[in-house]
Scaffold this motif. Structure first.
Motif, PDB file in Angstrom:
ATOM      1  N   UNK A 314       0.614  -1.475  -0.156  1.00 34.96           N
ATOM      2  CA  UNK A 314      -0.050  -0.109   0.020  1.00 34.96           C
ATOM      3  C   UNK A 314       0.652   1.446   0.034  1.00 34.96           C
ATOM      4  N   UNK A 315       2.011   1.366   0.529  1.00 32.38           N
ATOM      5  CA  UNK A 315       3.066   2.141   0.944  1.00 32.38           C
ATOM      6  C   UNK A 315       3.454   2.282  -0.702  1.00 32.38           C
ATOM      7  N   UNK A 316       3.996   1.846  -1.432  1.00 34.32           N
ATOM      8  CA  UNK A 316       4.356   1.863  -2.411  1.00 34.32           C
ATOM      9  C   UNK A 316       3.454   2.619  -3.141  1.00 34.32           C
ATOM     10  N   UNK A 317       2.683   1.586  -3.256  1.00 37.54           N
ATOM     11  CA  UNK A 317       1.781   1.438  -4.970  1.00 37.54           C
ATOM     12  C   UNK A 317       1.129   2.801  -5.355  1.00 37.54           C
ATOM     13  N   UNK A 318       0.449   3.381  -3.323  1.00 41.29           N
ATOM     14  CA  UNK A 318      -0.115   4.373  -3.464  1.00 41.29           C
ATOM     15  C   UNK A 318       0.485   5.506  -3.504  1.00 41.29           C
ATOM     16  N   UNK A 319       1.749   5.721  -3.368  1.00 40.52           N
ATOM     17  CA  UNK A 319       2.923   6.625  -3.429  1.00 40.52           C
ATOM     18  C   UNK A 319       3.048   6.751  -4.942  1.00 40.52           C
ATOM     19  N   UNK A 320       3.715   5.679  -5.831  1.00 43.73           N
ATOM     20  CA  UNK A 320       2.877   5.585  -7.143  1.00 43.73           C
ATOM     21  C   UNK A 320       2.172   6.597  -8.303  1.00 43.73           C
ATOM     22  N   UNK A 321       0.899   5.877  -7.765  1.00 42.30           N
ATOM     23  CA  UNK A 321      -0.283   6.299  -7.673  1.00 42.30           C
ATOM     24  C   UNK A 321      -0.576   7.824  -7.809  1.00 42.30           C
ATOM     25  N   UNK A 545      12.416   1.852  -5.243  1.00 39.42           N
ATOM     26  CA  UNK A 545      12.006   0.689  -5.035  1.00 39.42           C
ATOM     27  C   UNK A 545      10.363   1.364  -5.667  1.00 39.42           C
ATOM     28  N   UNK A 546      10.473   2.653  -6.362  1.00 43.57           N
ATOM     29  CA  UNK A 546       8.762   3.360  -6.661  1.00 43.57           C
ATOM     30  C   UNK A 546       9.515   3.018  -8.478  1.00 43.57           C
ATOM     31  N   UNK A 547      10.724   3.469  -8.562  1.00 47.50           N
ATOM     32  CA  UNK A 547      11.055   3.287 -10.519  1.00 47.50           C
ATOM     33  C   UNK A 547      11.156   2.093 -10.641  1.00 47.50           C
ATOM     34  N   UNK A 548      11.067   0.676  -9.490  1.00 48.04           N
ATOM     35  CA  UNK A 548      11.110  -0.804  -9.832  1.00 48.04           C
ATOM     36  C   UNK A 548      10.047  -1.055 -10.295  1.00 48.04           C
ATOM     37  N   UNK A 549       9.388  -0.699  -9.127  1.00 45.20           N
ATOM     38  CA  UNK A 549       8.230  -1.251  -9.388  1.00 45.20           C
ATOM     39  C   UNK A 549       6.887  -0.708 -10.029  1.00 45.20           C
ATOM     40  N   UNK A 550       6.714   0.808 -10.787  1.00 46.83           N
ATOM     41  CA  UNK A 550       6.059   0.822 -12.097  1.00 46.83           C
ATOM     42  C   UNK A 550       6.634   0.209 -12.897  1.00 46.83           C
ATOM     43  N   UNK A 568      -7.756   1.766  -3.974  1.00 50.24           N
ATOM     44  CA  UNK A 568      -7.126   3.059  -3.367  1.00 50.24           C
ATOM     45  C   UNK A 568      -6.209   3.484  -4.151  1.00 50.24           C
ATOM     46  N   UNK A 569      -5.484   3.229  -5.178  1.00 49.04           N
ATOM     47  CA  UNK A 569      -4.555   3.874  -6.167  1.00 49.04           C
ATOM     48  C   UNK A 569      -5.066   4.876  -7.310  1.00 49.04           C
ATOM     49  N   UNK A 599       4.884  15.946  -4.178  1.00 40.95           N
ATOM     50  CA  UNK A 599       5.501  16.091  -3.056  1.00 40.95           C
ATOM     51  C   UNK A 599       4.476  15.044  -2.038  1.00 40.95           C
ATOM     52  N   UNK A 600       3.340  15.494  -1.478  1.00 42.83           N
ATOM     53  CA  UNK A 600       2.753  14.568  -0.668  1.00 42.83           C
ATOM     54  C   UNK A 600       3.119  13.327  -0.274  1.00 42.83           C
ATOM     55  N   UNK A 601       3.233  12.803  -2.045  1.00 35.95           N
ATOM     56  CA  UNK A 601       3.950  11.313  -1.848  1.00 35.95           C
ATOM     57  C   UNK A 601       5.054  11.237  -1.597  1.00 35.95           C
TER      58      UNK A 601
END
Length: 685
Positions: A314-321, A545-550, A568-569, A599-601
């Motif tokens: 949730x932390x990673x993918x919501x930030x990516x969204x 980790x965000x680029x990796x998961x993208x 949620x995404x 910035x919030x992400x």
């Protein structure tokens, strides 16, 4: 009639006097502009090298901690001026000074340093490049497809992709700077700063600013050195000080006494710091505590902190969204501005069907309508031409080398993927350079994400699509990023009467420095800190980790997401677009308080602790402005730069100590009363 005519002549005379009074170049009329070869001096390159190492450490540390990198142009210009001015005075006293220090030489230093330290960002050491590593792959769902960093291939990769952007926009410099008169706010601000340094009043102020920078540099470095003694293991020292209580500390709400984040907070706009804090409160203060209660229902219990099937997902993918929603909106917005601006400028100027290229001269009718400053600047800017055939030939030659070389570094990145990227890259580089001229935003990371999804999906999971997407992101980011950086430097050179050739040459030299310095600096971090890239590390590298998961999303889809995570995404992706839209619709006057989704992400993944530090920096600047705004405006950037540079450069001796096996002697930890009683009882027994 005669009286009216005389009044008209008087008015013209008054206008000319006003123009002369407001003229920048009038101050420098007695100074001869040196030829471009004398602008690129050995002392300028020597100072540039020293400052490049310093700024590469700063950018790398910020890259591997928060990913927020403020503009360091002011610091580069100020320190460059100070070093060469001091050296010149020393030589002057000894009678060995052969060439005075000019604003053109100052511009060369600033260009070299920014180009070199820019590679520390566009090189992807905290993003796509480190996202390829096994350390980051272990935190993702696809753990098999990885390529560990090695100094040799990283330097080779950067050399074959970092120069293409320079050649792609060189033929368009006259269109961007003279014909379209794009502002390039950062380049313009840097030029005004350098021009002011070389006036008597500006030199006095610069001397005071350097003194303030040096004072806070020493303070920041000493404080970082002092803190090191108390960090024997993880979760030790002042960075583990539960300043807001132990419960808040468990959710990463604490002030970690970091001078570098306070300095960054003083430079960043207030809305960025507030957005970071709001993002931290929303995620770690509200969402994650609620999602923790869903353990066993929405996701399996007892998972590790890095398992993406649990809360970490949730932390990673919501930030990516949030990042993707914000990035898509701004990409379309800037592209829209670009197309509308191009159409309006072509219409109003009634251009010919063929756009002017760099080698053409402005018409005499246009020249007569310009001020004396502009006439002198245009004359200087068009004096040393960079032939169009040289730029086109350079782009083709480097592209050919790159198409042959890159598949050997990344077998997953086929030659035809690279060819397609290089065919469309010049148009995207133009869009990014034009958009930066209008808005001061470089959307290099946005174009990089497009490459991740398109090339990754084209390659497919069975043919190494994750690594292919990440490598393609690096190729695209480097092209469009260096293109906008070069155009910013051309604007700076235009306003300081620096030759385009000296700007281009210094950019090439700075990029060459960066292709060696940045990987070496990253290698020091990589070898010194074994937990680099993990969420609880001092250097979590959140974007890796965000680029990796993208890349994995682009290749494999959404099958690996935890329950309700995709919903949620979608919500946060849409929210990012809506927030940006509302912010633009209400205008700057009423929209200044609306947060920025990008910035919030960032704190969604690593926590809000650094946002608290940055808000402290904002508070210091806010109070300072209320007490003495003029002094805050003059010395705020210098104080902030000192705090950033001191803490940033401490990472060099800290890394050397870690590599040498020298560990801090003390662990300062904080326990609850209950835990402390248990520890006392255990030790007593």
């Amino acid at each position: 009639m005669a009286e009216n005519g005389n009044r008209g002549l008087d008015n013209i005379g008054e206008e000319e006097e006003e123009e002369e009074e407001g003229s920048v170049e009038r101050v420098f009329m007695k100074q001869e502009v040196p030829p471009w070869r004398k602008q690129v001096t050995l002392r300028a390159l020597a100072v540039s090298f020293v400052l490049s190492v310093l700024f590469s450490f700063i950018v790398m540390k910020l890259n591997l901690t928060t990913g927020i990198i403020p503009s360091l142009n002011v610091s580069a210009g100020l320190l460059g001026f100070f070093f060469v001015k001091s050296w010149s005075k020393l030589l002057e006293k000894s009678g060995m000074l052969k060439q005075t220090f000019t604003r053109q030489e100052n511009t060369v230093i600033q260009t070299c340093v920014v180009a070199s330290s820019g590679i520390a960002f566009s090189g992807g050491f905290g993003g796509y490049l480190f996202g390829m590593s096994e350390r980051v792959a272990k935190q993702a769902s696809d753990k098999s497809d990885f390529k560990n960093p090695a100094l040799g291939w990283i330097i080779g990769f950067l050399f074959v992709v970092s120069f293409l952007g320079l050649f792609s926009v060189v033929p368009l410099r006259k269109i961007m700077i003279i014909d379209f008169k794009l502002t390039y706010p950062s380049g313009t601000a840097t030029a005004h700063l350098i021009n002011s340094f070389h006036t008597p009043q500006g030199a006095k102020l610069a001397k005071k600013q350097v003194k303030a920078l040096g004072k806070f540099f020493t303070l920041s470095f000493s404080w970082a050195f002092f803190q090191w003694f108390y960090t024997a293991t993880d979760q030790c020292g002042f960075q583990a000080f539960p300043s807001l209580g132990l419960k808040a500390y468990n959710y990463r709400f604490f002030f970690d006494f970091s001078a570098i984040y306070i300095g960054v907070g003083m430079i960043c706009p207030y809305i960025i710091n507030i957005s970071l804090l709001l993002g931290g409160i929303l995620s770690w203060g509200v969402m994650w505590p609620l999602l923790e209660k869903k353990e066993g229902h929405w996701y399996p219990p007892n998972l590790t902190d890095t398992d993406l099937n649990g809360l970490q997902g949730y932390k990673v993918f919501i930030a990516i969204a949030l990042i993707l929603g914000d990035g898509l909106y701004n990409l379309l917005k800037v592209l829209g501005f670009t197309l509308i601006g191009l159409y309006n400028q072509i219409q109003t100027k009634q251009r010919e069907s063929v756009l002017p290229v760099a080698d053409q001269n402005p018409s005499s009718t246009t020249q007569t309508q310009l001020s004396n400053d502009d006439r002198r600047r245009i004359e200087s800017f068009l004096k040393d031409q960079i032939p169009t055939y040289f730029a086109v030939g350079g782009y083709v030659a480097i592209s050919a080398v790159s198409i042959v070389t890159l598949p050997h570094i990344f077998p997953q990145l086929k030659w035809y993927y690279i060819l397609v990227i290089y065919l469309i890259a010049p148009s995207l580089a133009f869009c990014n350079a034009y958009g930066a001229g209008l808005t001061d935003w470089s959307l290099a990371s946005g174009y990089g994400k497009l490459a991740i999804f398109t090339i990754g999906a084209w390659a497919g999971a069975s043919h190494g699509g994750v690594l292919a997407g990440l490598a393609a992101c690096g190729v695209m980011m480097n092209i469009v990023s260096t293109a906008s950086d070069l155009m910013q430097d051309f604007k700076t050179g235009y306003l300081t009467l620096s030759s385009p050739r000296s700007m281009f040459v210094s950019q090439v030299i700075g990029t060459t420095m960066g292709c060696v310095i940045a990987p070496c600096v990253f290698w020091i971090f990589y070898k010194a800190f074994d937990d680099l890239g993990t969420p609880t590390s001092e250097y979590p590298a959140p974007y890796a980790i965000m680029y990796r998961n993208m890349a994995e999303l682009g290749v494999e889809g959404f099958s690996s997401l935890p329950r309700h995570c995709l919903l949620l995404c979608y919500v946060f992706f849409g929210s990012a677009i809506v927030i940006n839209l509302v912010k633009d619709l209400v205008g700057k006057k009423r929209g200044w308080f609306i947060p920025l989704p990008m910035a919030m992400a960032i704190p969604f993944y690593i926590g809000p602790y650094f946002a608290i530090d940055m808000c402290v920096g904002s508070l210091i600047l806010f109070v300072w402005e209320r007490i003495n705004k003029a002094k805050a405006d003059d010395f705020g950037p210098a104080v902030a730069s000192g705090l950033i540079c001191g803490d940033g450069i401490w990472t060099l001796p800290a890394s050397i100590l870690a590599l040498a096996g020298v560990n801090p002697p003390i662990c300062m930890k904080f326990l609850s009363r209950t835990t402390n009683s248990r520890v006392d009882a255990f030790l007593g027994s």
